[in-house]
Design a protein around this motif. Structure first.
Motif, PDB file in Angstrom:
ATOM      1  N   VAL A 209      24.672  44.381  49.762  1.00 57.69           N
ATOM      2  CA  VAL A 209      25.185  45.424  50.646  1.00 57.69           C
ATOM      3  C   VAL A 209      24.207  45.719  51.785  1.00 57.69           C
ATOM      4  CG1 VAL A 209      25.674  47.912  50.760  1.00 57.69           C
ATOM      5  CG2 VAL A 209      26.768  46.498  49.031  1.00 57.69           C
ATOM      6  N   GLY A 210      22.917  45.658  51.505  1.00 56.79           N
ATOM      7  CA  GLY A 210      21.940  45.918  52.567  1.00 56.79           C
ATOM      8  C   GLY A 210      22.139  44.987  53.749  1.00 56.79           C
ATOM      9  N   ALA A 211      22.310  43.693  53.467  1.00 55.20           N
ATOM     10  CA  ALA A 211      22.534  42.724  54.545  1.00 55.20           C
ATOM     11  C   ALA A 211      23.870  42.966  55.232  1.00 55.20           C
ATOM     12  CB  ALA A 211      22.476  41.306  53.974  1.00 55.20           C
ATOM     13  N   HIS A 212      24.878  43.348  54.455  1.00 56.54           N
ATOM     14  CA  HIS A 212      26.197  43.604  55.050  1.00 56.54           C
ATOM     15  C   HIS A 212      26.139  44.803  56.001  1.00 56.54           C
ATOM     16  CE1 HIS A 212      28.265  41.618  51.313  1.00 56.54           C
ATOM     17  NE2 HIS A 212      27.544  40.763  52.027  1.00 56.54           N
ATOM     18  N   VAL A 213      25.457  45.866  55.569  1.00 55.84           N
ATOM     19  CA  VAL A 213      25.378  47.064  56.409  1.00 55.84           C
ATOM     20  C   VAL A 213      24.532  46.793  57.650  1.00 55.84           C
ATOM     21  CG1 VAL A 213      24.595  49.464  56.496  1.00 55.84           C
ATOM     22  CG2 VAL A 213      25.798  48.617  54.475  1.00 55.84           C
ATOM     23  N   LEU A 214      23.459  46.025  57.498  1.00 56.04           N
ATOM     24  CA  LEU A 214      22.656  45.673  58.670  1.00 56.04           C
ATOM     25  C   LEU A 214      23.502  44.921  59.686  1.00 56.04           C
ATOM     26  CD1 LEU A 214      19.987  45.469  60.185  1.00 56.04           C
ATOM     27  CD2 LEU A 214      19.475  43.393  58.869  1.00 56.04           C
ATOM     28  N   ALA A 215      24.295  43.962  59.215  1.00 49.08           N
ATOM     29  CA  ALA A 215      25.161  43.216  60.132  1.00 49.08           C
ATOM     30  C   ALA A 215      26.180  44.140  60.786  1.00 49.08           C
ATOM     31  CB  ALA A 215      25.876  42.093  59.368  1.00 49.08           C
ATOM     32  N   ALA A 216      26.716  45.086  60.019  1.00 52.92           N
ATOM     33  CA  ALA A 216      27.717  46.012  60.564  1.00 52.92           C
ATOM     34  C   ALA A 216      27.106  46.922  61.622  1.00 52.92           C
ATOM     35  CB  ALA A 216      28.331  46.832  59.435  1.00 52.92           C
ATOM     36  N   THR A 217      25.906  47.453  61.351  1.00 54.67           N
ATOM     37  CA  THR A 217      25.285  48.369  62.310  1.00 54.67           C
ATOM     38  C   THR A 217      24.850  47.630  63.581  1.00 54.67           C
ATOM     39  OG1 THR A 217      23.168  48.117  61.142  1.00 54.67           O
ATOM     40  CG2 THR A 217      24.542  50.019  60.568  1.00 54.67           C
ATOM     41  N   GLN A 218      24.349  46.399  63.423  1.00 52.46           N
ATOM     42  CA  GLN A 218      23.987  45.621  64.604  1.00 52.46           C
ATOM     43  C   GLN A 218      25.224  45.299  65.436  1.00 52.46           C
ATOM     44  OE1 GLN A 218      21.885  42.337  62.794  1.00 52.46           O
ATOM     45  NE2 GLN A 218      19.885  43.299  63.102  1.00 52.46           N
ATOM     46  N   SER A 219      26.307  44.982  64.766  1.00 57.76           N
ATOM     47  CA  SER A 219      27.568  44.730  65.486  1.00 57.76           C
ATOM     48  C   SER A 219      28.032  45.985  66.210  1.00 57.76           C
ATOM     49  CB  SER A 219      28.650  44.274  64.499  1.00 57.76           C
ATOM     50  OG  SER A 219      28.285  43.060  63.872  1.00 57.76           O
ATOM     51  N   ALA A 220      27.926  47.140  65.528  1.00 51.34           N
ATOM     52  CA  ALA A 220      28.370  48.399  66.128  1.00 51.34           C
ATOM     53  C   ALA A 220      27.556  48.736  67.371  1.00 51.34           C
ATOM     54  CB  ALA A 220      28.264  49.524  65.102  1.00 51.34           C
ATOM     55  N   GLU A 221      26.246  48.549  67.292  1.00 57.76           N
ATOM     56  CA  GLU A 221      25.397  48.866  68.437  1.00 57.76           C
ATOM     57  C   GLU A 221      25.660  47.915  69.598  1.00 57.76           C
ATOM     58  OE1 GLU A 221      21.648  48.738  66.484  1.00 57.76           O
ATOM     59  OE2 GLU A 221      21.642  50.889  66.018  1.00 57.76           O
ATOM     60  N   ARG A 222      25.995  46.668  69.290  1.00 57.42           N
ATOM     61  CA  ARG A 222      26.322  45.718  70.362  1.00 57.42           C
ATOM     62  C   ARG A 222      27.698  46.023  70.961  1.00 57.42           C
ATOM     63  NH1 ARG A 222      25.282  39.372  69.604  1.00 57.42           N
ATOM     64  NH2 ARG A 222      23.178  40.248  69.620  1.00 57.42           N
ATOM     65  N   LEU A 223      28.636  46.418  70.128  1.00 62.67           N
ATOM     66  CA  LEU A 223      29.997  46.690  70.605  1.00 62.67           C
ATOM     67  C   LEU A 223      30.101  48.021  71.328  1.00 62.67           C
ATOM     68  CD1 LEU A 223      31.988  45.563  67.443  1.00 62.67           C
ATOM     69  CD2 LEU A 223      32.072  44.458  69.686  1.00 62.67           C
ATOM     70  N   GLY A 224      29.381  49.044  70.812  1.00 62.28           N
ATOM     71  CA  GLY A 224      29.565  50.391  71.350  1.00 62.28           C
ATOM     72  C   GLY A 224      30.894  50.971  70.910  1.00 62.28           C
ATOM     73  N   MET A 225      31.086  52.243  71.254  1.00 59.83           N
ATOM     74  CA  MET A 225      32.356  52.902  70.911  1.00 59.83           C
ATOM     75  C   MET A 225      33.412  52.554  71.953  1.00 59.83           C
ATOM     76  SD  MET A 225      32.363  54.534  68.087  1.00 59.83           S
ATOM     77  CE  MET A 225      33.661  55.763  68.257  1.00 59.83           C
ATOM     78  N   PRO A 226      34.686  52.482  71.578  1.00 59.11           N
ATOM     79  CA  PRO A 226      35.236  52.861  70.265  1.00 59.11           C
ATOM     80  C   PRO A 226      35.254  51.736  69.242  1.00 59.11           C
ATOM     81  CG  PRO A 226      37.027  52.392  71.768  1.00 59.11           C
ATOM     82  CD  PRO A 226      35.765  52.228  72.576  1.00 59.11           C
ATOM     83  N   GLU A 227      34.940  50.477  69.659  1.00 62.74           N
ATOM     84  CA  GLU A 227      35.049  49.359  68.723  1.00 62.74           C
ATOM     85  C   GLU A 227      34.048  49.459  67.577  1.00 62.74           C
ATOM     86  OE1 GLU A 227      34.982  49.086  71.961  1.00 62.74           O
ATOM     87  OE2 GLU A 227      36.825  48.062  72.556  1.00 62.74           O
ATOM     88  N   ALA A 228      32.932  50.185  67.785  1.00 60.91           N
ATOM     89  CA  ALA A 228      31.918  50.296  66.731  1.00 60.91           C
ATOM     90  C   ALA A 228      32.477  50.882  65.452  1.00 60.91           C
ATOM     91  CB  ALA A 228      30.755  51.160  67.233  1.00 60.91           C
ATOM     92  N   ARG A 229      33.545  51.645  65.571  1.00 62.61           N
ATOM     93  CA  ARG A 229      34.130  52.264  64.378  1.00 62.61           C
ATOM     94  C   ARG A 229      34.623  51.217  63.384  1.00 62.61           C
ATOM     95  NH1 ARG A 229      38.339  51.366  67.687  1.00 62.61           N
ATOM     96  NH2 ARG A 229      40.465  51.292  66.810  1.00 62.61           N
TER      97      ARG A 229
END
Length: 439
Positions: free
Chosen positions: A306-326
């Motif tokens: 899960v740690g690796a999954h969440v890291l990938a999700a947060t990095q994706s969110a920061e690259r995408l920005g809102m609203p897609e980060a959701r």
């Protein structure tokens, strides 16, 4: 028609409806029954003529200022309002002078957490002797942000809650019928469903509800002296009314706390709700950081992936920005909610750190000390057994030797949680401890 237009123009130039409709006494307060409801200690004290100094804590719009005005109205004491962000020592001295003349005054101090030392020094003795009743209001946690000197002189620290939709519904209807302060002199056609939508759209904020009502009336068409409130106007106003959540304020950190506790409690619906509120508040970085902490603090060894999954999700969110980060963040939150959970790893660290902070923990065993230099043997840095030289079944290299200092050799910091993948790790841990006890 001309008279109506004049009346409407006069209405538009008046003080805001939310200001005009402030309660005049404590019996007119909507909601907050846990604080000022009939029968509470505070209600009885004020009715009996005693007003204690107090701190009012809560998010914007829950009625802190209104409560202070209502208390003053019921008590009949002179009322002075200041804002700590703009008031200086001279303003405080004027309050002190007023108290000397009248005998006692209520000072309502908004944003009290910004009170500086000079203001305190001028005011605190008079709060202590009772000539000034201090009612402070803050959106920040008073135990974090209000000076202890102020807190110690306030007998009551009261946390106000967001109003229920029923309380706000009552406020709206009161404003519509009040001819002196509200909209009662205007011919307004508004349905029960529209009132309910305004009450629910206010999100527990009385000031927002009355502002929405006022805006809806002024934005709707008038014909033959009657204003008919339109559904489209209400929808538009509620849609852009915003979400409370100062990213630097206590409420934001309360939301972060609620998110983590919902994930820890495996409630996916609650976790997604708080995630949505946080992202609408606008601090994506803080949310991503908290999610990463949660992956290791609350999921941990039970599901290390899960740690690796969440890291990938947060990095994706920061690259995408809102609203897609959701999108990646909602995946990460629900995965954490429904994953096995363990806090054993960080609890092991905390236990070890506590022992270290407690004092003498002994010396590192000689065979573990650095031996990569000439002369190490002369210092006794010898005897280390290289685990890779002795395979243990399918586990890999392992050999029995002491790693902890002699003084704490029998301490155990790691307590496995039998959950998910940690169940297998717990079995290995137990076996290795058994092997170490053998001659």
């Amino acid at each position: 028609m001309e008279g109506w237009m004049t009346e409407r123009a006069d209405f538009m130039q008046n003080e805001p409806l939310a200001y005009r409709m402030r309660p005049r006494n404590i019996d007119e307060i909507a909601g907050q029954k846990h604080i000022i409801g009939e029968g509470t200690a505070l209600y009885r004290m004020i009715k009996n003529g005693h007003v204690p100094s107090m701190l009012l804590y809560g998010r914007p719009g829950v009625g802190k200022t209104s409560l202070a005005h209502a208390i003053a109205g019921t008590s009949g004491l002179p009322f002075i309002a200041l804002n700590a962000t703009v008031s200086g020592k001279k303003d405080v001295e004027r309050v002190v002078d007023e108290a000397r003349v009248t005998g006692k005054v209520i000072l309502f101090l908004d944003e009290i957490h910004r009170f500086n030392k000079l203001q305190q020094d001028a005011l605190l003795p008079h709060v202590e002797n009772g000539s000034i009743v201090l009612i402070g209001a803050t959106t920040e946690n008073p135990f974090h942000d209000v000076n202890p000197a102020i807190r110690s002189r306030c007998g009551e620290i009261l946390q106000l809650k967001g109003l229920e939709a029923g309380d706000i519904d009552e406020l709206i209807r009161r404003a519509l019928s009040d001819e002196d302060r509200g909209l009662g002199r205007m011919a307004i056609q508004i349905t029960d469903e529209q009132i309910s939508r305004l009450a629910e759209g206010a999100g527990g904020d009385a000031r927002k509800a009355l502002t929405l009502l006022e805006s809806a009336v002024l934005a709707s068409d008038e014909e033959d002296g009657t204003t008919t409130v339109e559904d489209a106007v209400i929808k538009s106003l509620i849609g852009r009314s915003g979400v409370f959540g100062d990213k630097n304020g206590s409420h934001f950190y309360n939301l972060l706390s609620a998110l983590q506790k919902s994930v820890r409690g495996s409630d996916a619906d609650a976790a997604v709700f708080y995630l949505a509120h946080l992202l609408e508040s606008g601090d994506l970085t803080a949310v991503c950081r908290r999610l990463l902490v949660m992956a290791y603090e609350d999921i941990g060894l039970a599901n290390p992936d899960v740690g690796a999954h969440v890291l990938a999700a947060t990095q994706s969110a920061e690259r995408l920005g809102m609203p897609e980060a959701r999108i990646p963040l909602s995946v990460a939150v629900i995965e954490m909610c429904l994953s096995e959970k363990s806090n054993s790893a960080y609890r092991a660290f905390d236990a070890a750190a506590a022992l270290i902070h407690a004092g003498d923990t002994g010396d590192i065993p000689q065979h573990l000390k650095d031996a990569h230099y000439a002369g190490a043997a002369a210092l006794g840095h010898t005897g280390y057994k290289y685990p890779h030289d002795t395979p243990l079944g399918e586990f890999g290299g392992w050999t029995s030797q002491q790693y902890l200092p002699d003084k704490v050799a029998d301490e155990r910091f790691y307590e496995p949680v039998i959950a998910g993948k940690e169940k297998k790790m717990a079995g290995i841990y137990k076996k290795l401890k058994q092997f170490m006890k053998k001659p």
